[in-house]
Motif scaffolding. Structure first.
Motif, PDB file in Angstrom:
ATOM      1  N   GLY A  23     -25.514  -6.183  -4.913  1.00 48.56           N
ATOM      2  CA  GLY A  23     -24.508  -7.188  -4.614  1.00 48.56           C
ATOM      3  C   GLY A  23     -25.132  -8.423  -4.018  1.00 48.56           C
ATOM      4  N   GLU A  24     -24.296  -9.222  -3.418  1.00 48.09           N
ATOM      5  CA  GLU A  24     -24.724 -10.493  -2.843  1.00 48.09           C
ATOM      6  C   GLU A  24     -25.292 -10.287  -1.446  1.00 48.09           C
ATOM      7  OE1 GLU A  24     -24.672 -13.376  -4.591  1.00 48.09           O
ATOM      8  OE2 GLU A  24     -24.058 -12.021  -6.197  1.00 48.09           O
ATOM      9  N   VAL A  25     -26.445 -10.874  -1.215  1.00 48.09           N
ATOM     10  CA  VAL A  25     -27.087 -10.803   0.096  1.00 48.09           C
ATOM     11  C   VAL A  25     -27.245 -12.224   0.609  1.00 48.09           C
ATOM     12  CG1 VAL A  25     -29.152 -10.115   1.360  1.00 48.09           C
ATOM     13  CG2 VAL A  25     -28.327  -8.695  -0.525  1.00 48.09           C
ATOM     14  N   HIS A  26     -26.744 -12.442   1.791  1.00 50.14           N
ATOM     15  CA  HIS A  26     -26.877 -13.755   2.439  1.00 50.14           C
ATOM     16  C   HIS A  26     -27.988 -13.653   3.468  1.00 50.14           C
ATOM     17  CE1 HIS A  26     -23.182 -15.134   0.541  1.00 50.14           C
ATOM     18  NE2 HIS A  26     -22.742 -13.896   0.746  1.00 50.14           N
ATOM     19  N   ARG A  27     -28.603 -14.785   3.769  1.00 50.62           N
ATOM     20  CA  ARG A  27     -29.710 -14.788   4.722  1.00 50.62           C
ATOM     21  C   ARG A  27     -29.586 -15.984   5.665  1.00 50.62           C
ATOM     22  NH1 ARG A  27     -32.064 -11.169   1.971  1.00 50.62           N
ATOM     23  NH2 ARG A  27     -33.364 -11.038   0.232  1.00 50.62           N
ATOM     24  N   ASP A  28     -29.998 -15.741   6.876  1.00 53.48           N
ATOM     25  CA  ASP A  28     -30.207 -16.841   7.816  1.00 53.48           C
ATOM     26  C   ASP A  28     -31.519 -16.552   8.535  1.00 53.48           C
ATOM     27  OD1 ASP A  28     -29.681 -14.972   9.850  1.00 53.48           O
ATOM     28  OD2 ASP A  28     -27.664 -15.739  10.261  1.00 53.48           O
ATOM     29  N   ARG A  29     -31.823 -17.278   9.575  1.00 53.39           N
ATOM     30  CA  ARG A  29     -33.133 -17.101  10.233  1.00 53.39           C
ATOM     31  C   ARG A  29     -33.296 -15.724  10.873  1.00 53.39           C
ATOM     32  NH1 ARG A  29     -33.184 -17.981  15.725  1.00 53.39           N
ATOM     33  NH2 ARG A  29     -31.218 -18.706  16.603  1.00 53.39           N
ATOM     34  N   ARG A  30     -32.207 -15.005  11.073  1.00 54.68           N
ATOM     35  CA  ARG A  30     -32.286 -13.669  11.669  1.00 54.68           C
ATOM     36  C   ARG A  30     -32.400 -12.564  10.622  1.00 54.68           C
ATOM     37  NH1 ARG A  30     -31.161 -15.039  16.827  1.00 54.68           N
ATOM     38  NH2 ARG A  30     -29.392 -16.307  17.332  1.00 54.68           N
ATOM     39  N   GLY A  31     -32.192 -12.887   9.350  1.00 53.35           N
ATOM     40  CA  GLY A  31     -32.335 -11.882   8.308  1.00 53.35           C
ATOM     41  C   GLY A  31     -31.137 -11.805   7.384  1.00 53.35           C
TER      42      GLY A  31
END
Length: 192
Positions: free
Chosen positions: A99-107
């Motif tokens: 599925g869809e995985v979102h990311r930011d600076r924390r993972g």
């Protein structure tokens, strides 16, 4: 893919340290055996007594490879490890989802990450591992079942998956499919 070591909370911290090291070595080797490495595989994420493994969606790493190559390699590596280091033997619950995985600076984050985590922690998957002598039990999400299992791609035995892993995501009730190797084994007919 999410993996979790059975019963790790009953082990000392020094043993857990060793188990984590072995787990990540086995995961690296299993993905490599499945031909998934480098730019197709994100760095494995630590979950304390498990890991989250993110494979990038590319033609060189189709979802079926997880079921036909990576999970079987991981099972074999676990068996070899148990033979060579029985004092550090362990068993795994494994969940595969896409599925869809979102990311930011924390993972990474997002609903599909949550689904993989809920599925690997599902009570039915834990129960199945307690009731079997297998070193690894596998559950796949409805999405993986629909995209891979039901089509019976080479190496994927549809009859070995049973819909038996209920879990919740918020207020929503979801189901995963449990891989049951004995369901695909031929039945022996006794003759009189």
């Amino acid at each position: 893919m999410a993996v979790d070591i059975e019963g790790s909370t009953g082990r000392t911290n020094s043993v857990r340290t060793q188990l984590r090291k072995v787990l990540f070595q086995l995961l690296d080797a299993a993905f490599l055996a499945g031909g998934i490495a480098g730019k197709h595989l994100d760095p494995l994420l630590d979950r304390g007594d498990g890991a989250l493994c993110f494979v990038r969606p590319v033609d060189q790493a189709p979802k079926a490879l997880l079921l036909t190559a990576v999970v079987p390699a991981l099972t074999e590596l676990l068996a070899r490890h148990a033979e060579s280091r029985p004092e550090l033997a362990f068993r795994l619950r494994v969940a595969v989802h896409a599925g869809e995985v979102h990311r930011d600076r924390r993972g990474p984050y997002g609903e599909d990450v949550d689904i993989a985590c809920r599925l690997v922690d599902a009570a039915e998957l834990k129960r199945r591992l307690r009731e079997t002598t297998e070193l690894l039990v596998l559950a796949v999400s409805q999405e993986i079942h629909r995209a891979v299992v039901r089509h019976g791609y080479p190496g994927v035995e549809r009859s070995a998956f049973t819909q038996a892993v209920p879990f919740k995501l918020g207020d929503e009730r979801l189901r995963g499919w449990l891989f049951t190797p004995e369901a695909s084994r031929p039945k022996h007919i006794l003759s009189a």
